[in-house]
Design an enzyme around this catalytic site. Structure first.
Site, PDB file in Angstrom:
ATOM      1  N   ARG A 180       0.840  -1.201   0.000  1.00  0.00           N
ATOM      2  CA  ARG A 180       0.000   0.000   0.000  1.00  0.00           C
ATOM      3  C   ARG A 180       0.876   1.253   0.000  1.00  0.00           C
ATOM      4  NH1 ARG A 180      -4.661   0.040   4.332  1.00  0.00           N
ATOM      5  NH2 ARG A 180      -5.344   1.771   3.009  1.00  0.00           N
ATOM      6  N   CYS A 238      -1.075   5.842   9.184  1.00  0.00           N
ATOM      7  CA  CYS A 238      -1.458   4.550   8.605  1.00  0.00           C
ATOM      8  C   CYS A 238      -2.600   4.808   7.639  1.00  0.00           C
ATOM      9  CB  CYS A 238      -1.841   3.572   9.714  1.00  0.00           C
ATOM     10  SG  CYS A 238      -3.195   4.160  10.760  1.00  0.00           S
TER      11      CYS A 238
END
Length: 283
Positions: A180, A238
């Site tokens: 990611r 995050c």
């Protein structure tokens, strides 16, 4: 004070004269809702069996506010958060131990919020519920109302501009999975990639196979290798400020203070004017 507690230590504390308040924050991120799968039900898991005396806390309802431009898990309204903690029996003068189903992310979110809002004694059960080999109960306790009043600290919290600045002046860690960060996949947010200058540091590399944190000296060595030298300001983000809290907790175990960008990638990537970097290089 250590930020985590072992199951053995917790059992001893619960049997002592000053047992901690126990908060059960079972939650997990589901990316399968589009496929029609039912969402994870933390309250049902709690009802099926929890640590004796533990009170359930709903991450989405009590540890975050409504998703929107500020991300998927923005900071909760502090008055509502304080009321939820008092209902759970949280008192300024009594220790708190938080646990979840073992991943540690949700427990870390509760730990971070309580610490950021001024509670002096909060720890996370290392390894979560799977680490506990004592009895469980199904009855739902009615705790005595607590007296905790949130008093947020100026340090420890980053907004988007602060995260961007820290990526240039200090160390900004991206706690998501490496793919990611590199922008190879993005199952949730508008676009893949990372904040320019951020360093990839997947939070799952902070724990062993059983979900317990690596020893403090190993964590310290890991973060030092990533750039957390003495005196370096450190921040973490995050996807939505949950797994990032777990990395802040790992840094605390390693003896390294760090701030959390709560909006994280879900806020950053929602604004097309913000720059996005892709690939393994921070820039």
């Amino acid at each position: 004070m250590n930020a985590i507690i072992s199951a053995t230590e917790l059992a001893s504390d619960l049997a002592g004269s000053r047992p901690p308040v126990l908060l059960d924050v079972r939650w997990q991120l589901s990316v399968a809702l589009a496929a029609g799968e039912p969402p994870f039900d933390g309250r049902a898991e709690y009802t099926a069996g929890h640590l004796p005396g533990a009170v359930f806390v709903d991450l989405d309802e009590e540890l975050a506010s409504t998703p929107g431009a500020a991300g998927r898990h923005p900071l909760p309204d502090l008055a509502e958060f304080g009321a939820a903690m008092r209902r759970a029996g949280v008192t300024a003068g009594r220790p708190v131990v938080v646990y979840d189903g073992g991943q540690g992310w949700a427990a870390a979110r509760a730990w971070w919020l309580l610490r950021w809002t001024g509670h002096p004694d909060v720890r996370v059960l290392d390894g979560g519920l799977p680490a506990w080999d004592g009895p469980l109960e199904t009855s739902v306790p009615t705790p005595t109302e607590g007296d905790f009043q949130p008093n947020p600290g100026a340090a420890g919290l980053l907004d988007a501009d602060g995260a961007a600045a820290l990526a240039r002046s200090g160390l900004l860690l991206d706690a998501r999975a490496g793919e990611r960060y590199r922008g190879e996949v993005e199952p949730i947010d508008r676009v893949g990639g990372h904040i320019p200058g951020a360093v990839s540091a997947p939070t799952n590399e902070n724990v062993a196979a059983d979900g317990r944190f690596l020893p403090a000296e190993e964590l310290h060595a890991r973060f030092k290798a990533l750039g957390a030298d003495d005196g370096t300001a450190v921040g973490v983000y995050c996807g939505s400020g949950v797994s990032g809290a777990h990395e802040v907790l790992a840094l605390a175990v390693a003896g390294i203070p760090a701030a959390l960008y709560v909006g994280s990638w879900s806020e950053w990537s929602a604004d097309p004017s913000r720059p996005v970097a892709v690939g393994p290089d921070p820039q």
